[in-house]
Write an enzyme that holds these catalytic residues in place. Structure first.
Site, PDB file in Angstrom:
ATOM      1  N   TYR A  74      59.995 113.922 -54.986  1.00  0.00           N
ATOM      2  CA  TYR A  74      61.322 113.894 -55.615  1.00  0.00           C
ATOM      3  C   TYR A  74      61.374 113.077 -56.897  1.00  0.00           C
ATOM      4  O   TYR A  74      62.411 113.041 -57.552  1.00  0.00           O
ATOM      5  CB  TYR A  74      62.354 113.337 -54.623  1.00  0.00           C
ATOM      6  CG  TYR A  74      62.783 114.348 -53.591  1.00  0.00           C
ATOM      7  CD1 TYR A  74      61.879 114.843 -52.660  1.00  0.00           C
ATOM      8  CD2 TYR A  74      64.096 114.812 -53.551  1.00  0.00           C
ATOM      9  CE1 TYR A  74      62.253 115.777 -51.718  1.00  0.00           C
ATOM     10  CE2 TYR A  74      64.487 115.752 -52.610  1.00  0.00           C
ATOM     11  CZ  TYR A  74      63.563 116.229 -51.704  1.00  0.00           C
ATOM     12  OH  TYR A  74      63.947 117.156 -50.771  1.00  0.00           O
ATOM     13  N   LYS A 126      51.316 115.539 -43.455  1.00  0.00           N
ATOM     14  CA  LYS A 126      50.448 116.729 -43.499  1.00  0.00           C
ATOM     15  C   LYS A 126      49.095 116.263 -44.027  1.00  0.00           C
ATOM     16  O   LYS A 126      48.553 116.808 -44.998  1.00  0.00           O
ATOM     17  CB  LYS A 126      51.103 117.798 -44.385  1.00  0.00           C
ATOM     18  CG  LYS A 126      50.418 119.153 -44.349  1.00  0.00           C
ATOM     19  CD  LYS A 126      50.510 119.853 -42.997  1.00  0.00           C
ATOM     20  CE  LYS A 126      49.707 121.142 -43.015  1.00  0.00           C
ATOM     21  NZ  LYS A 126      49.525 121.711 -41.655  1.00  0.00           N
ATOM     22  N   ASP A 142      54.096 120.701 -39.428  1.00  0.00           N
ATOM     23  CA  ASP A 142      54.296 122.022 -38.813  1.00  0.00           C
ATOM     24  C   ASP A 142      54.461 121.893 -37.299  1.00  0.00           C
ATOM     25  O   ASP A 142      55.337 122.526 -36.689  1.00  0.00           O
ATOM     26  CB  ASP A 142      53.149 122.975 -39.183  1.00  0.00           C
ATOM     27  CG  ASP A 142      51.765 122.319 -39.082  1.00  0.00           C
ATOM     28  OD1 ASP A 142      51.695 121.074 -39.082  1.00  0.00           O
ATOM     29  OD2 ASP A 142      50.764 123.051 -38.987  1.00  0.00           O
ATOM     30  N   ASP A 196      63.695 115.722 -45.582  1.00  0.00           N
ATOM     31  CA  ASP A 196      64.788 116.608 -45.993  1.00  0.00           C
ATOM     32  C   ASP A 196      64.759 117.885 -45.164  1.00  0.00           C
ATOM     33  O   ASP A 196      65.786 118.330 -44.626  1.00  0.00           O
ATOM     34  CB  ASP A 196      64.620 116.916 -47.490  1.00  0.00           C
ATOM     35  CG  ASP A 196      65.822 117.650 -48.050  1.00  0.00           C
ATOM     36  OD1 ASP A 196      66.917 117.500 -47.480  1.00  0.00           O
ATOM     37  OD2 ASP A 196      65.669 118.369 -49.053  1.00  0.00           O
ATOM     38  N   ASP A 238      67.395 119.130 -41.831  1.00  0.00           N
ATOM     39  CA  ASP A 238      68.207 120.361 -41.775  1.00  0.00           C
ATOM     40  C   ASP A 238      67.975 121.057 -40.438  1.00  0.00           C
ATOM     41  O   ASP A 238      68.906 121.595 -39.829  1.00  0.00           O
ATOM     42  CB  ASP A 238      67.836 121.308 -42.916  1.00  0.00           C
ATOM     43  CG  ASP A 238      68.616 121.015 -44.195  1.00  0.00           C
ATOM     44  OD1 ASP A 238      69.062 119.863 -44.346  1.00  0.00           O
ATOM     45  OD2 ASP A 238      68.771 121.921 -45.034  1.00  0.00           O
TER      46      ASP A 238
END
Ligand code: GGG
Length: 343
Positions: free
Chosen positions: A132, A179, A212, A236, A240
């Protein structure tokens, strides 16, 4: 002592939900002075400035910021969003983004299996680094030879402090999500800091999941999770997902805080919802629960619990907006929560 709260409803849905959050705070007896500032797309289009210096200095002085949502179809360039929300997060160094998810009523769960529906977890998202930060660029832009680079910034200090905070708020387990099998440089730093911080906190259980696998486990059995700590982008995305496990984006709150300086900005996770904004359809619960997080941050845990209890009671009684299965307008939903606090 009266607290000074800077209010930034900003755009679209934000303008509808923030007044409901203030209504509920007043009903809960909050002795706050609210000051609203003109930071929104209209002002940006008029002046070309996202946050003028005169407003910025007021925001820096406030005890907390109550925020709505920022964005406008008339301002497609990302500079406006970056100049408001990302600037506040970065320059006030609000390095913790707290995104709790709690299932208040079973009927709001999309999951079939009753025994795995329960959700009471906290996503601790790193909020000042990662993808970001806006580092990178586009070379030969607009040609078929274009190259686009987006840098993923991770620092020893930034990773360490967010991991340490996760251990401060966890009740039973901290799950670190990255990851690192594919993103080996950033992941290598996260793994090294994780090992050391986890070892320094032996009283809590720890687990590592690749992002994942974390997404899969959240859908399979969210009841297993307590605290999930992760980087900016994964936080983020996963939050959601967790919002959908408890009734949708309209209900999800968040707090952007710096636990060391005490600064904080509280906002619903949802955006400006231009498709439904301005018609009394937007759910104010995300903003109301964000206000509840704000009062907890300011030291009023009892008031925070009372607000959350009133929200839960209104939802269970079906006194909520259409997205949660009710038929109330935004304002009526705010009234339903406020009434429970006054009674
Ligand atoms: N309260 C969250 C927020 O303001 N997010 C910014 C955002 O996603 N803006 C884009 C939009 O609302 O369309």
């Amino acid at each position: 002592m009266s607290r000074h709260i800077a209010v930034l409803p900003c755009d679209g849905a934000g303008k509808e939900v923030v007044p409901e959050a203030i209504k509920v705070l007043r009903a809960a007896g909050a002795d706050f002075e609210f000051e609203e500032f003109d930071v929104n797309a209209d002002a940006y289009l008029r002046t070309g400035v996202a946050i003028p210096d005169s407003i910025w200095s007021e925001l820096e002085k406030a005890d907390a910021i109550l925020f709505g949502a920022v964005g406008d179809p008339r301002v497609p360039d990302p500079e406006y969003l970056a100049g408001v929300l990302l600037r506040l997060r970065f320059e006030l160094d609000l390095y913790v983004n707290l995104r709790p998810a709690k299932l208040y009523d079973d009927r709001l769960s999309p999951l079939r299996r009753e025994d795995r529906r329960s959700v009471d977890l906290l996503v601790v998202r790193e909020n000042t680094e990662g993808l970001y930060v806006g580092m990178g660029g586009r070379f030969k832009k607009g040609t078929e030879h274009e190259v686009a680079i987006q840098e993923d910034l991770n620092t020893y200090t930034g990773v360490t402090r967010i991991l340490e905070y996760a251990f401060e708020v966890a009740r039973r387990e901290v799950v670190m999500v990255d990851k690192s099998n594919a993103m080996t440089h950033a992941g290598g730093l996260w793994q090294a800091r994780w090992k050391e911080v986890a070892e320094a906190n032996p009283k809590l259980k720890t687990r590592h999941l690749f992002v994942d696998a974390a997404a899969m486990q959240l859908v399979k059995d969210p009841s297993q999770f307590d605290v999930i700590v992760t980087g900016n982008l994964f936080g983020d995305i996963l939050s959601d997902l967790t919002a959908e496990l408890i009734g949708g984006m309209g209900i999800a709150p968040s707090g952007n805080i710096n636990p060391r300086s005490g600064r904080g900005l509280f906002e619903p996770v949802h955006g400006t919802a231009p498709d439904i904004a301005g018609r009394g359809l937007v759910n104010p619960i995300g903003a109301i629960l964000s206000a509840s997080m704000m009062v907890r941050h300011l030291g009023h845990a009892d008031m925070s619990e009372a607000i959350e209890g009133a929200v839960e009671s209104a939802i269970r009684a079906g006194e909520c907006t259409r997205d949660l299965g009710g038929n109330l307008s935004t304002g009526e939903c705010g009234d339903a929560v406020a009434k429970r606090l006054r009674d």
